[in-house]
Design an enzyme around this catalytic site. Sequence first.
Site, PDB file in Angstrom:
ATOM      1  N   GLN A   1      -1.314 -14.095-176.758  1.00 49.58           N
ATOM      2  CA  GLN A   1      -1.254 -13.688-178.171  1.00 49.58           C
ATOM      3  C   GLN A   1      -0.661 -14.802-179.018  1.00 49.58           C
ATOM      4  O   GLN A   1      -1.161 -15.107-180.100  1.00 49.58           O
ATOM      5  CB  GLN A   1      -0.426 -12.412-178.311  1.00 49.58           C
ATOM      6  CG  GLN A   1      -1.123 -11.217-177.676  1.00 49.58           C
ATOM      7  CD  GLN A   1      -0.406  -9.914-177.907  1.00 49.58           C
ATOM      8  OE1 GLN A   1       0.658  -9.874-178.517  1.00 49.58           O
ATOM      9  NE2 GLN A   1      -0.970  -8.831-177.417  1.00 49.58           N
TER      10      GLN A   1
ATOM     11  N   LYS B   1       6.376  -4.823-174.196  1.00 47.31           N
ATOM     12  CA  LYS B   1       4.996  -4.344-174.368  1.00 47.31           C
ATOM     13  C   LYS B   1       5.054  -3.041-175.178  1.00 47.31           C
ATOM     14  O   LYS B   1       6.018  -2.809-175.895  1.00 47.31           O
ATOM     15  CB  LYS B   1       4.338  -4.137-173.004  1.00 47.31           C
ATOM     16  CG  LYS B   1       4.163  -5.437-172.235  1.00 47.31           C
ATOM     17  CD  LYS B   1       3.200  -6.371-172.929  1.00 47.31           C
ATOM     18  CE  LYS B   1       3.073  -7.709-172.248  1.00 47.31           C
ATOM     19  NZ  LYS B   1       2.304  -8.666-173.056  1.00 47.31           N
TER      20      LYS B   1
ATOM     21  N   ARG C   1     -10.922 -10.172-180.514  1.00 46.02           N
ATOM     22  CA  ARG C   1     -11.263 -11.544-180.909  1.00 46.02           C
ATOM     23  C   ARG C   1     -12.635 -11.607-181.558  1.00 46.02           C
ATOM     24  O   ARG C   1     -12.860 -12.342-182.508  1.00 46.02           O
ATOM     25  CB  ARG C   1     -11.179 -12.474-179.683  1.00 46.02           C
ATOM     26  CG  ARG C   1      -9.716 -12.727-179.279  1.00 46.02           C
ATOM     27  CD  ARG C   1      -9.633 -13.157-177.838  1.00 46.02           C
ATOM     28  NE  ARG C   1      -8.312 -13.608-177.435  1.00 46.02           N
ATOM     29  CZ  ARG C   1      -7.292 -12.803-177.132  1.00 46.02           C
ATOM     30  NH1 ARG C   1      -7.427 -11.480-177.202  1.00 46.02           N
ATOM     31  NH2 ARG C   1      -6.133 -13.300-176.754  1.00 46.02           N
TER      32      ARG C   1
ATOM     33  N   ARG D   1       8.321  -4.273-181.744  1.00 45.99           N
ATOM     34  CA  ARG D   1       7.991  -5.409-180.862  1.00 45.99           C
ATOM     35  C   ARG D   1       8.299  -6.750-181.528  1.00 45.99           C
ATOM     36  O   ARG D   1       8.260  -6.870-182.746  1.00 45.99           O
ATOM     37  CB  ARG D   1       6.522  -5.292-180.412  1.00 45.99           C
ATOM     38  CG  ARG D   1       6.328  -4.032-179.589  1.00 45.99           C
ATOM     39  CD  ARG D   1       4.925  -3.833-179.141  1.00 45.99           C
ATOM     40  NE  ARG D   1       4.492  -4.872-178.221  1.00 45.99           N
ATOM     41  CZ  ARG D   1       3.252  -4.982-177.780  1.00 45.99           C
ATOM     42  NH1 ARG D   1       2.331  -4.115-178.175  1.00 45.99           N
ATOM     43  NH2 ARG D   1       2.922  -5.933-176.950  1.00 45.99           N
TER      44      ARG D   1
ATOM     45  N   SER E   1       1.886 -16.811-173.166  1.00 51.56           N
ATOM     46  CA  SER E   1       1.445 -15.657-173.956  1.00 51.56           C
ATOM     47  C   SER E   1       0.150 -15.984-174.672  1.00 51.56           C
ATOM     48  O   SER E   1       0.095 -16.876-175.525  1.00 51.56           O
ATOM     49  CB  SER E   1       2.506 -15.265-174.986  1.00 51.56           C
ATOM     50  OG  SER E   1       1.918 -14.431-175.965  1.00 51.56           O
TER      51      SER E   1
ATOM     52  N   ASP F   1      -0.921  -6.847-167.904  1.00 56.50           N
ATOM     53  CA  ASP F   1      -1.069  -5.455-168.345  1.00 56.50           C
ATOM     54  C   ASP F   1      -1.195  -4.488-167.170  1.00 56.50           C
ATOM     55  O   ASP F   1      -1.247  -3.276-167.364  1.00 56.50           O
ATOM     56  CB  ASP F   1      -2.294  -5.328-169.257  1.00 56.50           C
ATOM     57  CG  ASP F   1      -2.055  -6.034-170.584  1.00 56.50           C
ATOM     58  OD1 ASP F   1      -0.883  -6.158-170.992  1.00 56.50           O
ATOM     59  OD2 ASP F   1      -3.037  -6.471-171.214  1.00 56.50           O
TER      60      ASP F   1
ATOM     61  N   GLY G   1      -0.426  -4.911-180.738  1.00 52.01           N
ATOM     62  CA  GLY G   1       0.229  -6.217-180.813  1.00 52.01           C
ATOM     63  C   GLY G   1      -0.777  -7.348-180.943  1.00 52.01           C
ATOM     64  O   GLY G   1      -0.574  -8.308-181.685  1.00 52.01           O
TER      65      GLY G   1
ATOM     66  N   ARG H   1      -0.834   2.719-171.006  1.00 55.84           N
ATOM     67  CA  ARG H   1      -1.028   2.321-169.606  1.00 55.84           C
ATOM     68  C   ARG H   1      -0.087   3.095-168.670  1.00 55.84           C
ATOM     69  O   ARG H   1      -0.401   3.301-167.504  1.00 55.84           O
ATOM     70  CB  ARG H   1      -0.854   0.812-169.446  1.00 55.84           C
ATOM     71  CG  ARG H   1      -1.908   0.034-170.244  1.00 55.84           C
ATOM     72  CD  ARG H   1      -2.037  -1.397-169.789  1.00 55.84           C
ATOM     73  NE  ARG H   1      -2.580  -2.236-170.835  1.00 55.84           N
ATOM     74  CZ  ARG H   1      -3.877  -2.377-171.113  1.00 55.84           C
ATOM     75  NH1 ARG H   1      -4.781  -1.726-170.411  1.00 55.84           N
ATOM     76  NH2 ARG H   1      -4.273  -3.170-172.090  1.00 55.84           N
TER      77      ARG H   1
HETATM   78  C1  S3P Z   1      -3.296  -9.938-174.870  1.00 56.91           C
HETATM   79  C2  S3P Z   1      -2.323 -10.677-174.290  1.00 56.91           C
HETATM   80  C3  S3P Z   1      -1.203 -10.112-173.521  1.00 56.91           C
HETATM   81  C4  S3P Z   1      -1.484  -8.663-173.140  1.00 56.91           C
HETATM   82  C5  S3P Z   1      -2.059  -7.870-174.255  1.00 56.91           C
HETATM   83  C6  S3P Z   1      -3.361  -8.475-174.734  1.00 56.91           C
HETATM   84  C7  S3P Z   1      -4.340 -10.623-175.657  1.00 56.91           C
HETATM   85  O1  S3P Z   1      -0.034 -10.150-174.302  1.00 56.91           O
HETATM   86  O2  S3P Z   1      -0.311  -8.055-172.673  1.00 56.91           O
HETATM   87  O3  S3P Z   1      -2.315  -6.535-173.873  1.00 56.91           O
HETATM   88  O4  S3P Z   1      -5.385 -10.009-175.930  1.00 56.91           O
HETATM   89  O5  S3P Z   1      -4.130 -11.788-175.997  1.00 56.91           O
HETATM   90  P1  S3P Z   1       0.915 -11.476-174.319  1.00 56.91           P
HETATM   91  O6  S3P Z   1       0.054 -12.569-174.743  1.00 56.91           O
HETATM   92  O7  S3P Z   1       1.961 -11.195-175.338  1.00 56.91           O
HETATM   93  O8  S3P Z   1       1.453 -11.574-172.937  1.00 56.91           O
END
Ligand code: S3P
Length: 441
Positions: free
Chosen positions: A175, A349, A27, A130, A173, A322, A95, A394
């Site tokens: 993300q 994941k 970020r 994914r 989520s 995670d 991701g 992981r």
């Molecule tokens: C993350 C959110 C999670 C997590 C990923 C990092 C992030 O994913 O599993 O490793 O930095 O926003 P999801 O938001 O898809 O659950």
Amino acid sequence: MDLKSSPIASPLSGSYRPPGDKSVSHRLALLSALAEGTSYIQGFLDSADTVATAMATEAMGARIQWERGPNGLELVVEGGDLHPPQGPLDFGNSGTGIRLMAGVLAGLGHMPEFAGQCIELIGDESLSRRPMMRIVEPLQALGGDIEASEGHAPLFVRPRKLTGQRQALKVASAQVKSAILLAGLNASGSTQVSEPTPSRDHTERLLQAFGVQLDRISETEVSLLGGQTLSPGHFSVPGDISSAAFIMAAGLLVPGSKIVLEHVGLNSTRDGILRVIEAMGADIEVVGDLTGPGEPIGGLTIKSTPLEGVTIPAEWVPLAIDEFPIIMGMAAMAEGETVVAGAEELRVKESDRLALMCSQLSKLGVDVEETHDGAVIRGGQLHGGIVDCDGDHRIAMTFAVLGLVAESPIIIRDAHWMQTSYPGFVEDMNRLGAQLEWLAS
Ligand code: S3P
């Protein structure tokens, strides 16, 4: 490269500072590229995933000075003057990188350099499997022009002027929430996101640290008004609790161990692992001592404890999303039954973590049953053997921890995938007394 983790006779001990938080590092790379002027980032995670995101911003005109600091990378980022990249942006295994950047790009149509351009976002084989519709659909609903290839990367984004909207996510989520908020930064009107239960809130905290006004309506709902500019600043990245979780597990499992963890990010939307290990009987002492960029940071002391099985409440799942590989690993060594449910997200994941953890634990003699949304694990003895991590960092680190307490060594095939989030894992573990050894292939 394969890694051998051997049972150890002596306890682990010492103090340990985890590498910089992966989510916060991604970020900070994106937001400092968007902010007009110079931002200074300390403790940026030096891993393949986070470096890929920072390099993607460089390809779009952010000027970054990279230096190695005492706790990761120190970046000086000259942001604000962005242009479309010359070629595809490559996010490797990440991701978070690809989804958040898609949100940023979707809304950049107000910048003449971006209007009418098509930007391709790509990733490695695992990332290309994914699901991407979870961000494509909400971004399209804001008026975004974004396509996925049969639901997956490569993504093609044509930046547009977006219109703010309210989006209700079906699955918590961070993300997806973050991609929408980042797109909403440049949308007209207000963009609002709600989730069924809270997910990590680093985007909200960091946007505020960059001077953006956000309305945090409740724990599960946030709204922001488009057209706000970001102000650069000085930022320091907290230690990653998700990386620290492997060290905590090792300290809990190896009899007689005591590890003092320093500078760990203790954001309450990330600390589900602490709730889980406490419920398993862990003896941990938490001392909150510092505040980072709006992120609580503290120290933890972990002492080895005989663990008990636990039924994990569904609302804890996003708070420890995670950490399930290592939670399932600890469950294999705990007394009694551990039940994980409501965790189907683990299937999308870096690997299908439910299927892979169950199959690899069962190879090592653990009594485990996979369910559609979780697993039931009955702890006991764990023998050694050879396991696959299927390119999942992981899972590789989980079996490296379990090798310390198995009856004989565990060999983890292709464990070098650890570099996606934690390149220094083997050195850090060995410094505390573990015996991890790379095998020549
Ligand atoms: C993350 C959110 C999670 C997590 C990923 C990092 C992030 O994913 O599993 O490793 O930095 O926003 P999801 O938001 O898809 O659950």
